[in-house]
Motif scaffolding. Structure first.
Motif, PDB file in Angstrom:
ATOM      1  N   ARG A   1       0.968  -1.150   0.010  1.00 48.28           N
ATOM      2  CA  ARG A   1       0.035   0.136  -0.004  1.00 48.28           C
ATOM      3  C   ARG A   1       0.899   1.313  -0.144  1.00 48.28           C
ATOM      4  N   ILE A   2       1.459   1.410  -1.023  1.00 48.13           N
ATOM      5  CA  ILE A   2       2.343   2.724  -1.178  1.00 48.13           C
ATOM      6  C   ILE A   2       2.162   3.154  -2.576  1.00 48.13           C
ATOM      7  N   GLU A   3       1.954   4.572  -2.412  1.00 50.57           N
ATOM      8  CA  GLU A   3       1.426   5.227  -3.668  1.00 50.57           C
ATOM      9  C   GLU A   3       2.974   5.643  -4.448  1.00 50.57           C
ATOM     10  N   ASN A   4       3.223   5.787  -5.542  1.00 48.70           N
ATOM     11  CA  ASN A   4       4.509   6.307  -6.086  1.00 48.70           C
ATOM     12  C   ASN A   4       5.796   5.676  -5.380  1.00 48.70           C
ATOM     13  N   LEU A   5       5.735   4.362  -5.462  1.00 48.14           N
ATOM     14  CA  LEU A   5       6.886   3.535  -5.076  1.00 48.14           C
ATOM     15  C   LEU A   5       7.869   3.741  -6.276  1.00 48.14           C
ATOM     16  N   ASP A   6       9.063   4.198  -5.849  1.00 50.75           N
ATOM     17  CA  ASP A   6       9.933   4.547  -6.949  1.00 50.75           C
ATOM     18  C   ASP A   6      11.097   3.401  -7.112  1.00 50.75           C
ATOM     19  N   THR A   7      11.783   3.401  -8.075  1.00 51.98           N
ATOM     20  CA  THR A   7      12.703   2.375  -8.305  1.00 51.98           C
ATOM     21  C   THR A   7      13.920   2.316  -7.418  1.00 51.98           C
ATOM     22  N   ASP A   8      14.045   3.380  -6.917  1.00 52.41           N
ATOM     23  CA  ASP A   8      15.172   3.701  -5.827  1.00 52.41           C
ATOM     24  C   ASP A   8      14.870   2.888  -4.608  1.00 52.41           C
ATOM     25  N   GLN A   9      13.538   2.793  -4.245  1.00 53.84           N
ATOM     26  CA  GLN A   9      13.207   2.218  -3.240  1.00 53.84           C
ATOM     27  C   GLN A   9      12.910   0.560  -3.300  1.00 53.84           C
TER      28      GLN A   9
ATOM     29  N   ASN B   1       1.012   4.764  -9.956  1.00 53.85           N
ATOM     30  CA  ASN B   1       2.604   5.306 -10.431  1.00 53.85           C
ATOM     31  C   ASN B   1       3.610   4.223  -9.788  1.00 53.85           C
ATOM     32  N   PHE B   2       3.404   3.181 -10.002  1.00 51.03           N
ATOM     33  CA  PHE B   2       4.319   1.947  -9.379  1.00 51.03           C
ATOM     34  C   PHE B   2       5.600   2.129 -10.203  1.00 51.03           C
ATOM     35  N   GLY B   3       6.657   2.157  -9.812  1.00 52.35           N
ATOM     36  CA  GLY B   3       8.096   2.180 -10.603  1.00 52.35           C
ATOM     37  C   GLY B   3       8.486   3.579 -11.053  1.00 52.35           C
ATOM     38  N   CYS B   4       7.814   4.559 -10.437  1.00 55.43           N
ATOM     39  CA  CYS B   4       8.432   6.076 -10.776  1.00 55.43           C
ATOM     40  C   CYS B   4       9.867   6.090 -10.615  1.00 55.43           C
TER      41      CYS B   4
END
Length: 216
Positions: free
Chosen positions: A15-23, A76-79
């Motif tokens: 349950r994370i919006e805007n989970l980015d590739t750095d994470q 926005n998964f993978g931003c």
């Protein structure tokens, strides 16, 4: 590569919006010159505390979610950055599909070209899928790529998949393999091109040879 017509297994809800590739794949795990060892880095700062101890409350550290093959994520998964390592790490961890309301464009391209299936569904469906994943007794997801359908305990829906990506999964092709299925047409085009403009073929090699003969 293996043919993939169906993906079946348990799911985990992130349950994370805007989970980015750095994470998804922190920078310290990008030092290798190949794809190996990325499983350990997946979501490292969420899976472990600053002392490197597993966080017991994080979903992927719980026994009930060992071996999950599907992630249910936020929009926005993978931003973030374009690192392809994020895709490779997910795959090495055993993730075969990610289902979310939306995906960052570059991550989407990296994932599908590596045959990590991404399924975009409306937010209401995502919420129900997450609720299903929270119940170990009813945590099962089936994704049929041939029919482009997804089913869990409380969700049965269609999803969109462009023909090129669908073919890659069903025929076991990555982006290079797909290109090579057009090898005959590519070779024919090249032959016609050199026939029309022969002075351009191997021009660099001819130039090096001429300069060598002239002592330059």
């Amino acid at each position: 590569m293996t043919h993939t017509a169906r993906i079946e297994g348990r799911a985990a809800a992130l349950r994370i919006e805007n989970l980015d590739t750095d994470q998804i794949m922190p920078k310290q795990f990008l030092r290798g010159i190949d794809k190996s060892g990325l499983k350990d880095g997946l979501l490292y700062d969420l899976r472990y505390d600053p002392q490197g101890r597993p966080c017991p409350d994080f979903v992927l550290n719980r026994d009930a979610y060992a071996g999950v093959s599907v992630l249910i994520g936020g929009s926005n998964f993978g931003c973030g950055s374009s690192r392809e390592h994020a895709v490779w790490g997910l795959q090495q961890f055993g993730i075969r599909a990610v289902v979310a309301p939306s995906f960052a464009e570059i991550f989407h391209s990296n994932a599908m070209n590596n045959r990590l299936l991404l399924v975009a569904l409306p937010a209401d469906d995502i919420a129900r899928l997450m609720s299903d994943a929270d119940d170990p007794a009813h945590n099962a997801v089936t994704i049929d790529i041939a029919t482009q359908t997804l089913q869990s305990r409380s969700v049965r829906t269609d999803f969109e998949l462009v023909p090129r990506h669908k073919r890659m999964f069903l025929e076991g092709l990555d982006s290079i393999g797909l290109s090579l299925t057009y090898r005959e047409q590519i070779d024919r085009y090249a032959a016609d091109h050199w026939k029309r403009q022969p002075w351009l073929k191997d021009i660099a090699a001819h130039t090096r040879t001429r300069l060598s003969r002239e002592g330059l």
